[in-house]
Scaffold this motif. Sequence first.
Motif, short mmCIF file in Angstrom:
data_model
loop_
_atom_site.label_atom_id
_atom_site.label_comp_id
_atom_site.label_asym_id
_atom_site.label_seq_id
_atom_site.Cartn_x
_atom_site.Cartn_y
_atom_site.Cartn_z
N ALA A 88 0.83 -1.20 0.00
CA ALA A 88 0.00 0.00 0.00
C ALA A 88 0.87 1.26 0.00
O ALA A 88 0.53 2.25 -0.66
CB ALA A 88 -0.93 -0.01 1.21
N ALA A 89 1.99 1.21 0.71
CA ALA A 89 2.90 2.37 0.76
C ALA A 89 3.50 2.66 -0.61
O ALA A 89 3.66 3.82 -1.00
CB ALA A 89 4.01 2.12 1.78
N THR A 90 3.82 1.61 -1.37
CA THR A 90 4.38 1.82 -2.71
C THR A 90 3.34 2.44 -3.64
O THR A 90 3.68 3.21 -4.54
CB THR A 90 4.88 0.50 -3.32
OG1 THR A 90 3.78 -0.37 -3.60
CG2 THR A 90 5.86 -0.19 -2.39
N LYS A 150 3.76 5.75 -5.74
CA LYS A 150 3.61 5.71 -7.19
C LYS A 150 2.27 5.07 -7.52
O LYS A 150 2.14 3.84 -7.48
CB LYS A 150 4.75 4.90 -7.83
CG LYS A 150 4.69 4.86 -9.34
CD LYS A 150 5.81 4.01 -9.93
CE LYS A 150 5.72 3.93 -11.44
NZ LYS A 150 6.78 3.07 -12.02
N PRO A 151 1.24 5.87 -7.81
CA PRO A 151 -0.10 5.34 -8.07
C PRO A 151 -0.12 4.31 -9.20
O PRO A 151 0.71 4.35 -10.11
CB PRO A 151 -0.91 6.59 -8.45
CG PRO A 151 -0.17 7.72 -7.81
CD PRO A 151 1.28 7.34 -7.89
N MET A 152 -1.08 3.39 -9.10
CA MET A 152 -1.21 2.33 -10.10
C MET A 152 -1.83 2.88 -11.38
O MET A 152 -2.65 3.79 -11.35
CB MET A 152 -2.06 1.20 -9.55
CG MET A 152 -1.45 0.48 -8.37
SD MET A 152 -2.45 -0.94 -7.81
CE MET A 152 -3.92 -0.11 -7.20
N THR A 153 -1.44 2.29 -12.49
CA THR A 153 -2.04 2.61 -13.79
C THR A 153 -2.43 1.31 -14.48
O THR A 153 -1.56 0.51 -14.82
CB THR A 153 -1.05 3.39 -14.68
OG1 THR A 153 0.16 2.65 -14.82
CG2 THR A 153 -0.74 4.75 -14.08
N THR A 201 0.59 -5.07 -11.28
CA THR A 201 1.00 -6.22 -10.47
C THR A 201 0.71 -5.98 -8.99
O THR A 201 0.29 -6.91 -8.27
CB THR A 201 2.50 -6.52 -10.65
OG1 THR A 201 2.75 -6.78 -12.03
CG2 THR A 201 2.92 -7.73 -9.82
N ARG A 202 0.89 -4.76 -8.53
CA ARG A 202 0.66 -4.46 -7.12
C ARG A 202 -0.81 -4.63 -6.74
O ARG A 202 -1.12 -5.01 -5.60
CB ARG A 202 1.15 -3.05 -6.81
CG ARG A 202 2.67 -2.89 -6.87
CD ARG A 202 3.07 -1.43 -6.76
NE ARG A 202 2.56 -0.67 -7.90
CZ ARG A 202 2.58 0.66 -7.98
NH1 ARG A 202 3.08 1.37 -6.97
NH2 ARG A 202 2.11 1.28 -9.04
#
Length: 282
Positions: free
Chosen positions: A40-42, A46-49, A163-164
Motif C-alpha cells: 500500500a505504501a508503494t 507511485k499510483p497504479m495505472t 501487479t501491485r
Amino acid sequence: MLFASLMFALMGAFAKMLSSHLPSIEVVFFRNVFGFFLVAATILKKPMTHTGGKPFLLLFRGLMGFLALLAFFYNIGHIPLGDAMTYSKTSPIFTALFAWIFLKEALGVRGWLALAIGFIGIVLIAKPTGMMLDKTAWLGIFSGVGAALAYTAVRELRQYYDTRAIVLSFMGVGTVGPLVLMALSPYVATEELDMLFASFVMPSGVEWGYIIMLGLFATLAQIYMTKAYAATQAGIVGAVSYSNILFSIMVGLLIGDPFPDPITWGGIALIVTAGIIVARKK
C-alpha cells in the motif's frame, strides 16, 4: 532461487513454532498484514495505472490465495514441514491442468505424464487408509489446488491490472479475512473447522520475535524469487524452486520433525519430477 527457497523454509519454520502458541488463522494474519501495508505504501508513492474491469476475478484470486495459504499454514502446525511444503509445491501441476481447462492452453503428452506422476506422488505422501484421506491430506491437496487457481487467475489478471493490485488483492483478503473469521469464532463450535475459526490470542515475549522473523523471511523470499524469475527462464527457476522441499526437510529436522520414511521420499521424488516436467515446458 536457492536463497529464496531457503528463506521460504525458514519462514515455514517460524510459522510452525508460532503455531504451537497461536491458531493458524492468526499466523496467516501476521504473515499478510506487514506485506499489505508495504505494498500500500508503494501505491501511495507511485499510483497504479491499469485498465481494470475484472473485479470479481481479482477478488477470486485474493480469496483462493488466502485459503490456500491458510491450508498450508494449518498443515505446517500439524504435520512435518517438509510434507506441508511438498503439498504446496503441487500447485504448478494443478496450474497446468487449470490453464488447459480455463485458458485453453495445450497440455500435450508431457503435461499429462506430469499430472499422472504428480497424482501418484500425492497418494504416496497422503498414505490413505482404506481409500480415505485424513484432514491434513485434504488440506494439503487444497493448498496446491487453491494456489493453482490463484496463479491461473493471475495469468488472466495481469492483462488488466498493475501487479501491485494483484498482490494487494491477496494480502488484503489475507489480512481482513482472518479478522472476520476470528471475530465469528465464538459463534462456531465445530472442531472440524478449527482451521477457519479460532479466537485471537495476544502474542507475548518470544512470540513477537517469531512474528518479526516470519515477516522478514517471507519478504526476503518474495524479493529474491522475483529477482530469480527476472534473471533467466521461468522453467529453470521453477525447477530450482523445488529445492524448497529439501531445505524444509532439513530445517524441519532441526526443530523436531521426524525423518521422512521411504514411502514419503518416493512421493516427494514423484512430485518434484512432475513439477520439473511442467516447469521445463515454459
